[in-house]
Design a protein around this motif. Structure first.
Motif, short mmCIF file in Angstrom:
data_model
loop_
_atom_site.label_atom_id
_atom_site.label_comp_id
_atom_site.label_asym_id
_atom_site.label_seq_id
_atom_site.Cartn_x
_atom_site.Cartn_y
_atom_site.Cartn_z
N UNK A 44 37.28 31.77 43.87
CA UNK A 44 38.59 31.53 43.26
C UNK A 44 38.46 30.89 41.88
N UNK A 45 37.50 30.01 41.72
CA UNK A 45 37.27 29.39 40.42
C UNK A 45 36.94 30.47 39.38
N UNK A 46 36.00 31.34 39.70
CA UNK A 46 35.62 32.40 38.78
C UNK A 46 36.81 33.32 38.46
N UNK A 47 37.56 33.66 39.50
CA UNK A 47 38.68 34.58 39.31
C UNK A 47 39.74 33.98 38.39
N UNK A 48 40.07 32.70 38.59
CA UNK A 48 41.13 32.09 37.79
C UNK A 48 40.69 31.82 36.36
N UNK A 49 39.41 31.67 36.12
CA UNK A 49 38.94 31.38 34.77
C UNK A 49 38.50 32.63 34.01
N UNK A 50 38.00 33.64 34.71
CA UNK A 50 37.46 34.80 34.00
C UNK A 50 37.96 36.12 34.55
N UNK A 51 38.75 36.11 35.63
CA UNK A 51 39.22 37.34 36.22
C UNK A 51 38.14 38.03 37.04
N UNK A 52 38.54 38.89 37.97
CA UNK A 52 37.54 39.64 38.73
C UNK A 52 36.83 40.66 37.85
#
Length: 332
Positions: A44-52
């Motif tokens: 979730x951290x990666x997704x919210x900061x850089x998108x999938x």
């Protein structure tokens, strides 16, 4: 290869074994709770900061043809499942050292147990996108792994990389070791333990240099993302990812316990507990970073005959659906 992904050693940390020998990835398997929760928090951290995926990749995956994706070290499978929900035309092949905690796989998501330190088991120019995330803890030759990822990419295909930096910092640029000595010390021991296994603990720091040294890639985009370690920010996204990080950090102690014991730590539980106590104070504004890379394989992504047929079939279906809807409107 015969893996025993639930072999329990020391305090319930499941290490992975290949024909009786522990493989280089010495953290628990993704299907072993609470490691599943830790990996999903960080997802979730990666997704919210850089998108999938970045916009240019999303456009490719929405072009009406079945795009093939290789998810290297797919972990819990959460990224793959979210991608399939967002882009139903794609097909994802996930590879890891142990089965993800998924009971029913979508028809367009296949999983294979495979040790990517021994190379990729696919032909050249197979995939449209290769996704790599946080696999440095089991990758003695990260450069060779990236070279293999580029080999199996189709010309013009995309390589996506995200890797964590295991170095806490402070938002104001102050001395993190002085403000959070326990958590900094235990993570330093973790980095040293990785180094003892001939693993690079600073892949996240050096990921730009790694991709720059790989032949056959172009249009390289590198970005570095700051994440709160605790929910100290008033910004909703930063507050959420800070909370996810703190939850993940609370689990990390068990994740790295056996590794630290092997490294010579006499009381990893006590030392880590002291570090978690430090992170209960949100006033210090501790942060961490991860590196993100988007790159393309040299060449053009040519459309195959099969893809042309798929696109034509899709266009016909869209036209028929639109025309059928027009007739129904007329009838009413």
């Amino acid at each position: 290869m015969n893996f025993d992904p639930f072999n329990e050693l020391g305090g319930g940390s499941a290490l992975r074994y290949d024909d009786g020998q522990q493989d280089d990835y010495c953290l628990p398997v993704a299907s072993h709770s609470p490691e599943t929760e830790r990996l999903d928090y960080i997802h979730d951290v990666y997704k919210y900061h850089a998108g999938n995926v970045p916009e240019e990749v999303a456009n490719l995956l929405n072009d009406g043809t079945t795009r093939r994706i290789l998810d290297v070290g797919c972990g819990t499978g959460k990224w793959a499942l979210e991608m399939i929900a967002d882009f139903p035309d794609i097909h994802i092949t996930g590879v890891d050292l142990a089965h993800p905690p998924i009971t029913v796989f979508p028809s367009n998501f296949s999983f294979e147990i495979h040790d990517v330190t021994k190379g990729q088991e696919y032909e050249d120019d197979t995939f449209d996108v290769v996704h790599v995330r946080d696999i440095h803890a089991g990758m003695p030759d990260y450069h060779a792994m990236l070279t293999e990822c580029v080999r199996v990419l189709r010309p013009g295909g995309y390589l996506l990389i995200k890797e964590i930096e295991w170095v806490p910092k402070l938002l104001d640029g102050g001395d993190a070791e002085q403000r959070f000595p326990a958590i900094c010390a235990i993570l330093e021991s973790f980095r040293d333990a990785l180094s003892e296994r001939s693993l690079d603990p600073l892949v996240g720091v050096n990921v730009e240099s790694y991709i720059d040294s790989v032949e056959g890639v172009t249009d390289i985009q590198y970005s570095r993302h700051m994440v709160p370690m605790t929910p100290w920010s008033d910004d909703p996204v930063l507050k959420y990812t800070g909370q996810m990080t703190r939850l993940a950090m609370a689990i990390l102690g068990g994740t790295i316990r056996v590794m630290l014991l092997d490294h010579g730590e006499s009381d990893p539980d006590g030392r880590y507990a002291a570090g978690i106590e430090e992170l209960k104070d949100i006033s210090g504004q501790p942060i961490w970073y991860f590196g993100s890379v988007v790159a393309r394989k040299e060449g053009e992504l040519d459309v195959t005959e099969e893809e042309e047929e798929e696109a034509e079939e899709g266009a016909v279906e869209d036209e028929e659906a639109s025309h059928e809807g027009w007739r129904r409107d007329e009838d009413t």
